[in-house]
Design an enzyme around this catalytic site. Structure first.
Site, PDB file in Angstrom:
ATOM      1  N   LYS A 232       0.907  -1.100  -0.324  1.00 17.70           N
ATOM      2  CA  LYS A 232       0.509   0.123   0.165  1.00 17.70           C
ATOM      3  C   LYS A 232       0.861   1.338   0.213  1.00 17.70           C
ATOM      4  O   LYS A 232       2.125   1.204   0.623  1.00 17.70           O
ATOM      5  CB  LYS A 232      -0.857  -0.388   1.623  1.00 17.70           C
ATOM      6  CG  LYS A 232      -2.212  -1.059   0.769  1.00 17.70           C
ATOM      7  CD  LYS A 232      -3.023  -0.627   2.759  1.00 17.70           C
ATOM      8  CE  LYS A 232      -4.284  -1.869   2.641  1.00 17.70           C
ATOM      9  NZ  LYS A 232      -4.641  -2.151   1.998  1.00 17.70           N
TER      10      LYS A 232
ATOM     11  N   ARG B  47     -10.437 -11.427   1.758  1.00 12.93           N
ATOM     12  CA  ARG B  47     -11.560 -12.218   1.461  1.00 12.93           C
ATOM     13  C   ARG B  47     -10.727 -14.212   1.212  1.00 12.93           C
ATOM     14  O   ARG B  47     -11.192 -14.865   1.438  1.00 12.93           O
ATOM     15  CB  ARG B  47     -10.999 -11.875  -0.235  1.00 12.93           C
ATOM     16  CG  ARG B  47     -11.017 -12.047  -0.663  1.00 12.93           C
ATOM     17  CD  ARG B  47     -10.734 -11.533  -2.445  1.00 12.93           C
ATOM     18  NE  ARG B  47     -10.864  -9.680  -2.228  1.00 12.93           N
ATOM     19  CZ  ARG B  47     -11.268  -8.506  -3.015  1.00 12.93           C
ATOM     20  NH1 ARG B  47     -11.345  -8.770  -4.257  1.00 12.93           N
ATOM     21  NH2 ARG B  47     -11.876  -7.269  -2.973  1.00 12.93           N
TER      22      ARG B  47
END
Ligand code: BES
Ligand code: MN
Ligand code: ZN
Length: 504
Positions: free
Chosen positions: A286, A360
């Site tokens: 990130k 996920r």
């Protein structure tokens, strides 16, 4: 944990000796013209309070806007040292949730002023039913009492030590006592979640999250197990492990069980939480800006742990299992790479496109495991996608479901919890977007519809089991402090998940 003492009183307000008596008011003005003056009305019938407040209400200075507050010292005719009037906003729009916020506002008004004890008068008004308002007011008081400054060396703990809810003398005492006791449990559980979410990544590793959950479970009588690397391998949790493999901190697979005595059949509710104690993005790193916020990427898992605490204490007649998949997501020589293919516990192959879509992956195996443990209905909570924040802002959390009846039960629970979730779509076209060329599915579906493609990914692992997915990315952290809640972890989800469980 905050140790605010709480009490329910049915005494006359005028005679209560307290540092601060808080009462609420609404604006009854319905005209909208430029000369329409606010018409604040107190929702407390007692004459002495009415006359103490009369002058300020008539002055036009106080509009009874939502969470607007005005303070009077030495109110004439009252034993209280101070009278605080808190607005609920327009009369027609005032709800139990407005009462919840008003109680929080009163507590947060008291805190910085060193007022450690207060009495909040339950509003007496049509449209604000007494028992739900009692529940809401107590929850709101706990929510308001929380501040995130745990590690300040000069921290002045200004927590309110005693909160009394004063109900009208004519109220149904048994019903209000029950609602009051529930409110204490729920408010404390929500704050328990917030304490976990507030902890920085170095202080709350997956292992420590597991310990905190286990301690709580032992205290309230839940069954628990906390597993790590070996168990992930044994269960062939290739998706969960693919995230954990890049971290020096071992993962924690946290299982909490609520098995009420005598309940041998009926549904088993499976609560699955994303517990990323720090999300750097992994090899798909990130940007640095705001990366520190990614300590709250375990808020879904913490919501499940907090909900389980409340469940253990409120004892609904339904079995519940929680599975929290906790790990860091870090870049490392051992970290997974874009292009890697992982085999999930269910046997499905997953092509990793972006290692930052890690939530996920851990949830995929968490959902499979909850099913293996016997869950007949699933609900997951996760700070899953920035796309959900783009879609709904910090106003609503996202909700998805493969089963309308199950979702309707959740939606009905929102009326009690006061939390805002908005249903977003699933669909075959979204499922198309995550098909992989090399394997079954890929872990990102491209730029558009990111909240729905993430949900479609999870649906592959929920399979035919009725399932709800909650994307709380935009709601787990309060960005701007409000009169009734501090900036910081919100504890979103705890109340709604609990109410959903209680609907079975
Ligand atoms: N934890 C983040 C999502 C998130 C974003 C939470 C903002 C809270 C606030 C998640 O793991 C993530 O990185 N999602 C990516 C997915 C993308 C790579 C498909 C995202 O939303 O950008
Ligand atoms: Mn991520
Ligand atoms: Zn994440």
């Amino acid at each position: 944990m905050s140790t605010m003492r709480t009490e329910l009183s049915f005494a006359n307000l005028a005679g209560i000796e307290t540092e601060l008596l808080a009462v609420v008011a609404t604006d009854t003005q319905t005209a909208k013209g430029s000369d329409a003056r606010p018409a604040p009305v107190l929702l407390t019938a007692e004459r002495a309070v009415q006359s103490a407040a009369a002058a300020v209400l008539a002055s036009g200075e106080f509009k009874a806007g939502a969470n607007e507050a005005v303070l009077l010292h030495a109110p004439a005719g009252l034993k209280a040292k101070r009278l605080l009037i808190v607005g609920l906003g327009k009369q027609a729009k005032a709800t139990v949730d407005s009462v919840r916020s008003a109680a929080g506002t009163a507590v947060r008004f008291a805190k910085p002023r060193g007022i450690r004890e207060l009495v909040f008068a339950l509003p007496d008004a049509d449209g604000l039913p007494a028992a739900p308002s009692t529940l809401g007011a107590v929850e709101g008081a706990f929510v308001g009492d929380f501040d995130p400054d745990t590690y300040r060396s000069d921290r002045k703990d200004q927590s309110v030590q005693s909160f009394t809810l004063a109900a009208p003398t004519a109220a149904d005492k048994a019903a209000l006592k029950a609602a009051f006791a529930e409110g204490v449990i729920i408010g404390e559980s929500q704050n328990f979640t917030r304490e976990l979410v507030n902890e920085p990544g170095n202080k709350l590793t997956p292992t420590i999250l597991g310990q905190r959950a286990a301690e709580m479970a032992s205290e309230v009588g839940l069954g628990w197990e906390v597993h790590s690397t070996e168990k992930l391998h044994e269960l062939k949790m290739g998706a969960f492990w693919s995230v954990a493999q890049g971290s020096a901190e071992p993962p924690a697979l946290i299982v909490l069980r609520y098995e009420p005595e005598g309940v041998k059949d009926g549904p088993v509710l499976g609560l699955v939480g994303k517990g990323i104690t720090f999300d750097s993005g992994g090899i798909s790193l990130k940007p640095g800006e705001n990366m520190e916020k990614m300590k709250y990427d375990m808020a879904g898992g913490a919501a499940m742990i907090g909900a389980m605490r409340a469940i253990a204490l409120l004892k609904p007649r339904v079995r519940v299992i929680a599975v929290v998949c906790a790990t860091e997501n870090m870049p490392d020589g051992k970290a997974q790479k874009p292009g890697d293919v992982q085999i999930a516990m269910s046997g499905k192959s997953i092509e990793i496109i972006n290692t930052d879509a890690e939530g996920r992956l851990v949830l995929a195996d968490g959902l499979s495991y909850a099913k293996q443990l016997g869950a007949t209905h699933l609900i997951d909570a996760a700070t899953l996608t920035g796309a959900c924040v783009v879609a709904l802002g910090m106003i609503n959390a996202g909700a998805f479901s493969n089963d309308d009846a199950t979702f309707e039960k959740f939606n009905a629970a929102l009326a009690t919890s006061g939390e805002k979730f908005w249903r977003l779509p699933l669909g075959d076209e979204y499922a198309e977007m995550i098909k992989s060329d090399i394997g079954d599915i890929k872990n990102t579906g491209g730029r558009w519809g990111g909240a729905s493609t993430a949900a479609e990914f999870l649906k592959v692992f929920a399979e035919d089991t009725p399932w709800i997915h909650l994307d709380i990315a935009g709601m787990a952290w309060v960005e701007d402090s409000k009169p009734y809640i501090a900036k910081g972890p919100s504890g979103v989800g705890v109340r709604s998940i609990l109410e959903w469980v209680r609907s079975y």
